[in-house]
Design a protein around this motif. Structure first.
Motif, PDB file in Angstrom:
ATOM      1  N   THR A 233     -55.731   4.645 -90.202  1.00 56.15           N
ATOM      2  CA  THR A 233     -54.509   4.072 -90.771  1.00 56.15           C
ATOM      3  C   THR A 233     -53.399   3.993 -89.737  1.00 56.15           C
ATOM      4  O   THR A 233     -52.730   2.961 -89.586  1.00 56.15           O
ATOM      5  CB  THR A 233     -54.042   4.917 -91.973  1.00 56.15           C
ATOM      6  N   ARG A 234     -53.186   5.080 -89.023  1.00 59.89           N
ATOM      7  CA  ARG A 234     -52.148   5.071 -87.995  1.00 59.89           C
ATOM      8  C   ARG A 234     -52.574   4.232 -86.797  1.00 59.89           C
ATOM      9  O   ARG A 234     -51.740   3.674 -86.072  1.00 59.89           O
ATOM     10  CB  ARG A 234     -51.814   6.502 -87.560  1.00 59.89           C
ATOM     11  N   GLY A 235     -53.882   4.122 -86.592  1.00 60.11           N
ATOM     12  CA  GLY A 235     -54.369   3.286 -85.499  1.00 60.11           C
ATOM     13  C   GLY A 235     -54.036   1.826 -85.705  1.00 60.11           C
ATOM     14  O   GLY A 235     -53.565   1.141 -84.792  1.00 60.11           O
ATOM     15  N   ILE A 236     -54.256   1.316 -86.931  1.00 52.14           N
ATOM     16  CA  ILE A 236     -53.938  -0.092 -87.184  1.00 52.14           C
ATOM     17  C   ILE A 236     -52.429  -0.308 -87.118  1.00 52.14           C
ATOM     18  O   ILE A 236     -51.956  -1.384 -86.728  1.00 52.14           O
ATOM     19  CB  ILE A 236     -54.516  -0.575 -88.529  1.00 52.14           C
ATOM     20  N   ALA A 237     -51.642   0.727 -87.439  1.00 54.33           N
ATOM     21  CA  ALA A 237     -50.184   0.609 -87.304  1.00 54.33           C
ATOM     22  C   ALA A 237     -49.798   0.429 -85.838  1.00 54.33           C
ATOM     23  O   ALA A 237     -48.925  -0.381 -85.514  1.00 54.33           O
ATOM     24  CB  ALA A 237     -49.502   1.851 -87.888  1.00 54.33           C
ATOM     25  N   GLU A 238     -50.449   1.180 -84.957  1.00 61.68           N
ATOM     26  CA  GLU A 238     -50.159   1.032 -83.523  1.00 61.68           C
ATOM     27  C   GLU A 238     -50.565  -0.344 -83.015  1.00 61.68           C
ATOM     28  O   GLU A 238     -49.842  -0.984 -82.246  1.00 61.68           O
ATOM     29  CB  GLU A 238     -50.895   2.115 -82.727  1.00 61.68           C
ATOM     30  N   ILE A 239     -51.744  -0.794 -83.439  1.00 60.43           N
ATOM     31  CA  ILE A 239     -52.225  -2.112 -83.021  1.00 60.43           C
ATOM     32  C   ILE A 239     -51.250  -3.201 -83.467  1.00 60.43           C
ATOM     33  O   ILE A 239     -50.879  -4.098 -82.698  1.00 60.43           O
ATOM     34  CB  ILE A 239     -53.631  -2.375 -83.596  1.00 60.43           C
ATOM     35  N   ALA A 240     -50.797  -3.122 -84.717  1.00 57.59           N
ATOM     36  CA  ALA A 240     -49.864  -4.118 -85.247  1.00 57.59           C
ATOM     37  C   ALA A 240     -48.523  -4.047 -84.535  1.00 57.59           C
ATOM     38  O   ALA A 240     -47.876  -5.077 -84.293  1.00 57.59           O
ATOM     39  CB  ALA A 240     -49.679  -3.912 -86.750  1.00 57.59           C
ATOM     40  N   ARG A 241     -48.107  -2.843 -84.178  1.00 55.83           N
ATOM     41  CA  ARG A 241     -46.821  -2.676 -83.493  1.00 55.83           C
ATOM     42  C   ARG A 241     -46.823  -3.382 -82.138  1.00 55.83           C
ATOM     43  O   ARG A 241     -45.906  -4.123 -81.802  1.00 55.83           O
ATOM     44  CB  ARG A 241     -46.532  -1.181 -83.318  1.00 55.83           C
ATOM     45  N   LEU A 242     -47.886  -3.170 -81.367  1.00 48.99           N
ATOM     46  CA  LEU A 242     -47.987  -3.858 -80.078  1.00 48.99           C
ATOM     47  C   LEU A 242     -48.190  -5.351 -80.290  1.00 48.99           C
ATOM     48  O   LEU A 242     -47.580  -6.177 -79.606  1.00 48.99           O
ATOM     49  CB  LEU A 242     -49.142  -3.283 -79.259  1.00 48.99           C
ATOM     50  N   GLY A 243     -49.025  -5.703 -81.258  1.00 51.18           N
ATOM     51  CA  GLY A 243     -49.331  -7.107 -81.494  1.00 51.18           C
ATOM     52  C   GLY A 243     -48.115  -7.929 -81.864  1.00 51.18           C
ATOM     53  O   GLY A 243     -47.889  -9.015 -81.320  1.00 51.18           O
ATOM     54  N   THR A 244     -47.325  -7.434 -82.803  1.00 49.69           N
ATOM     55  CA  THR A 244     -46.146  -8.194 -83.217  1.00 49.69           C
ATOM     56  C   THR A 244     -45.123  -8.269 -82.084  1.00 49.69           C
ATOM     57  O   THR A 244     -44.413  -9.280 -81.953  1.00 49.69           O
ATOM     58  CB  THR A 244     -45.510  -7.573 -84.464  1.00 49.69           C
ATOM     59  N   THR A 245     -45.047  -7.243 -81.270  1.00 51.39           N
ATOM     60  CA  THR A 245     -44.157  -7.295 -80.101  1.00 51.39           C
ATOM     61  C   THR A 245     -44.581  -8.411 -79.149  1.00 51.39           C
ATOM     62  O   THR A 245     -43.744  -9.041 -78.502  1.00 51.39           O
ATOM     63  CB  THR A 245     -44.170  -5.941 -79.355  1.00 51.39           C
TER      64      THR A 245
ATOM     65  N   GLU B 242     -51.066   0.549 -70.487  1.00 53.45           N
ATOM     66  CA  GLU B 242     -50.158  -0.117 -69.548  1.00 53.45           C
ATOM     67  C   GLU B 242     -49.307  -1.173 -70.251  1.00 53.45           C
ATOM     68  O   GLU B 242     -48.115  -1.329 -69.955  1.00 53.45           O
ATOM     69  CB  GLU B 242     -50.964  -0.720 -68.404  1.00 53.45           C
ATOM     70  N   LEU B 243     -49.905  -1.890 -71.210  1.00 55.85           N
ATOM     71  CA  LEU B 243     -49.136  -2.879 -71.977  1.00 55.85           C
ATOM     72  C   LEU B 243     -48.052  -2.204 -72.806  1.00 55.85           C
ATOM     73  O   LEU B 243     -46.921  -2.695 -72.884  1.00 55.85           O
ATOM     74  CB  LEU B 243     -50.062  -3.666 -72.900  1.00 55.85           C
ATOM     75  N   ALA B 244     -48.400  -1.092 -73.435  1.00 54.03           N
ATOM     76  CA  ALA B 244     -47.430  -0.382 -74.273  1.00 54.03           C
ATOM     77  C   ALA B 244     -46.239   0.089 -73.454  1.00 54.03           C
ATOM     78  O   ALA B 244     -45.083  -0.010 -73.894  1.00 54.03           O
ATOM     79  CB  ALA B 244     -48.099   0.803 -74.966  1.00 54.03           C
ATOM     80  N   ARG B 245     -46.497   0.572 -72.265  1.00 54.40           N
ATOM     81  CA  ARG B 245     -45.411   1.004 -71.387  1.00 54.40           C
ATOM     82  C   ARG B 245     -44.560  -0.183 -70.944  1.00 54.40           C
ATOM     83  O   ARG B 245     -43.330  -0.108 -70.918  1.00 54.40           O
ATOM     84  CB  ARG B 245     -45.978   1.737 -70.168  1.00 54.40           C
ATOM     85  N   GLU B 246     -45.238  -1.280 -70.630  1.00 56.38           N
ATOM     86  CA  GLU B 246     -44.521  -2.485 -70.196  1.00 56.38           C
ATOM     87  C   GLU B 246     -43.644  -3.054 -71.305  1.00 56.38           C
ATOM     88  O   GLU B 246     -42.510  -3.495 -71.062  1.00 56.38           O
ATOM     89  CB  GLU B 246     -45.542  -3.541 -69.750  1.00 56.38           C
ATOM     90  N   LYS B 247     -44.151  -3.022 -72.543  1.00 58.62           N
ATOM     91  CA  LYS B 247     -43.440  -3.604 -73.681  1.00 58.62           C
ATOM     92  C   LYS B 247     -42.552  -2.591 -74.404  1.00 58.62           C
ATOM     93  O   LYS B 247     -41.900  -2.932 -75.376  1.00 58.62           O
ATOM     94  CB  LYS B 247     -44.450  -4.190 -74.678  1.00 58.62           C
ATOM     95  N   HIS B 248     -42.562  -1.344 -73.942  1.00 58.17           N
ATOM     96  CA  HIS B 248     -41.758  -0.272 -74.558  1.00 58.17           C
ATOM     97  C   HIS B 248     -42.126  -0.084 -76.025  1.00 58.17           C
ATOM     98  O   HIS B 248     -41.270  -0.016 -76.904  1.00 58.17           O
ATOM     99  CB  HIS B 248     -40.266  -0.558 -74.405  1.00 58.17           C
ATOM    100  N   VAL B 249     -43.442  -0.011 -76.275  1.00 57.98           N
ATOM    101  CA  VAL B 249     -43.969   0.167 -77.619  1.00 57.98           C
ATOM    102  C   VAL B 249     -44.599   1.555 -77.721  1.00 57.98           C
ATOM    103  O   VAL B 249     -45.366   1.963 -76.848  1.00 57.98           O
ATOM    104  CB  VAL B 249     -45.029  -0.910 -77.946  1.00 57.98           C
ATOM    105  N   SER B 250     -44.278   2.270 -78.787  1.00 58.45           N
ATOM    106  CA  SER B 250     -44.840   3.598 -79.003  1.00 58.45           C
ATOM    107  C   SER B 250     -46.265   3.488 -79.543  1.00 58.45           C
ATOM    108  O   SER B 250     -46.504   2.921 -80.603  1.00 58.45           O
ATOM    109  CB  SER B 250     -43.970   4.373 -80.013  1.00 58.45           C
TER     110      SER B 250
END
Length: 341
Positions: free
Chosen positions: A213-225, A288-296
């Motif tokens: 559940t929290r995994g798909i939340a992370e995926i969606a967070r990066l994706g929408t960014t 690396e993408l998460a760090r670049e996009k400042h996504v948790s």
């Protein structure tokens, strides 16, 4: 019926060839290695990846790419690390109206580019269709009912693939959200490795359900960014693919995680599985993408530490469980100026 060339003799490539031939298409299956092609032809099956699945003699097997020329559809069915090389090779056999599709799931190491971006750099004059969703090769080959998504910037190409490949056992929806469909397919492999670790540690159902559940939340967070539609991650290419990959022994990502959870090092686990483990490759790119996009992305961060910094698994779990308290409704944190978790 269409003339289809499939590039790649892995499990998915062979499964698509078997399925497409079963429903009347003219199929050429190309592989880079002549010895592998000869083995499949001699045995009438791919003994390593799809034992017991007959590869009909009517499927044209070849290591000469020129024999795949003139296809209505060319499907790239190779691991993410080989997609650029394969797309570059495919360019030479494409006709003006050939539709190019890809079933590869991952990100390009180093550049962190989505695979459609990589393909477009090598094949600039054709629209690309991405096929993704809950779709184990072992089940497609055996005619088990399967539903996937065809995503493309070009509606006509997506609908052509939908019309051409859909059959009694494969249902295809179309989407214009290429970013979301690709990221869902690539990043769920990371969570599948983590789900396998849960199983290897025998953590139980509660932990695994929370992880997914929290995994798909992370995926969606990066994706929408990155410009994806949030709704995509509640569909086949998001939660659908996540469920099947996190819960099935068909998934090499899941199997790798189980071995890590049982005490093997990541390198030992990957070697034991014996094939490309896309989730381990994608973890570095996503980190690396998460760090670049400042996504948790705390789950991704902890798996990265386990895979690449030799962090103890139990310490990683403890650090995840001990993170600062948050509200599950992430919009509250976004409105308050804090990062969601």
């Amino acid at each position: 019926m269409a003339k289809i060339t499939i590039m790649g003799t892995g499990g998915f490539g062979v499964a698509l060839a078997v399925m497409s031939h079963r429903f009347g298409h003219t199929v050429t299956l190309w592989g880079k290695f002549p010895e592998e092609i000869n083995q499949i032809r001699s045995w009438g099956e791919h003994k390593k990846l799809l034992p017991g699945v007959a590869v009909h003699s009517g499927i044209h097997l070849t290591s000469d790419l020129e024999e795949g020329r003139g296809a209505d559809v060319v499907i790239l069915a190779v691991p993410s690390f080989a997609i650029r090389e394969t797309a570059r090779a495919a360019q030479s056999i494409l006709g003006e109206n050939t539709v190019v599709a890809s079933v590869a799931k991952g990100l390009e190491s180093g550049s962190q580019k989505r695979l459609s971006q990589v393909i477009e750099e090598e094949i600039s004059d054709h629209s690309i269709v991405i096929l993704s969703g809950p779709s184990h090769a072992e089940e497609i080959a055996r005619g088990v009912p399967t539903t996937i998504v065809a995503a493309s910037k070009c509606r006509e190409s997506a609908e052509y693939i939908q019309d051409t490949l859909s059959n009694k056992t494969l249902r295809i929806y179309v989407s214009d959200d290429v970013i979301g469909v690709e990221l869902g397919g690539a990043l769920k492999n990371i969570i599948a490795v983590c789900a396998g670790i849960c199983d290897g540690l025998q953590l139980g159902d509660n932990a695994k359900a929370a992880l997914m559940t929290r995994g798909i939340a992370e995926i969606a967070r990066l994706g929408t960014t990155m410009g994806a539609d949030a709704e995509t991650f509640s569909g086949l290419a998001g939660i659908g693919d996540l469920i099947v990959t996190c819960t099935s022994m068909h998934s090499r990502n899941h199997r790798t995680g189980i071995l890590i959870g049982q005490g093997l090092t990541p390198d030992e686990a990957i070697e034991r599985v014996g094939m490309t483990v896309e989730g381990c490759i994608a973890t570095k790119s996503a980190y690396e993408l998460a760090r670049e996009k400042h996504v948790s992305m705390p789950i991704v961060e902890q798996l990265y530490d386990v895979l690449y910094r030799n962090k103890d698994i139990k310490q990683a779990i403890s650090d995840l469980m001990g993170r600062p308290k948050r509200h599950e409704n992430e919009k509250i944190w976004l409105q308050g100026g804090n990062e969601p978790a």
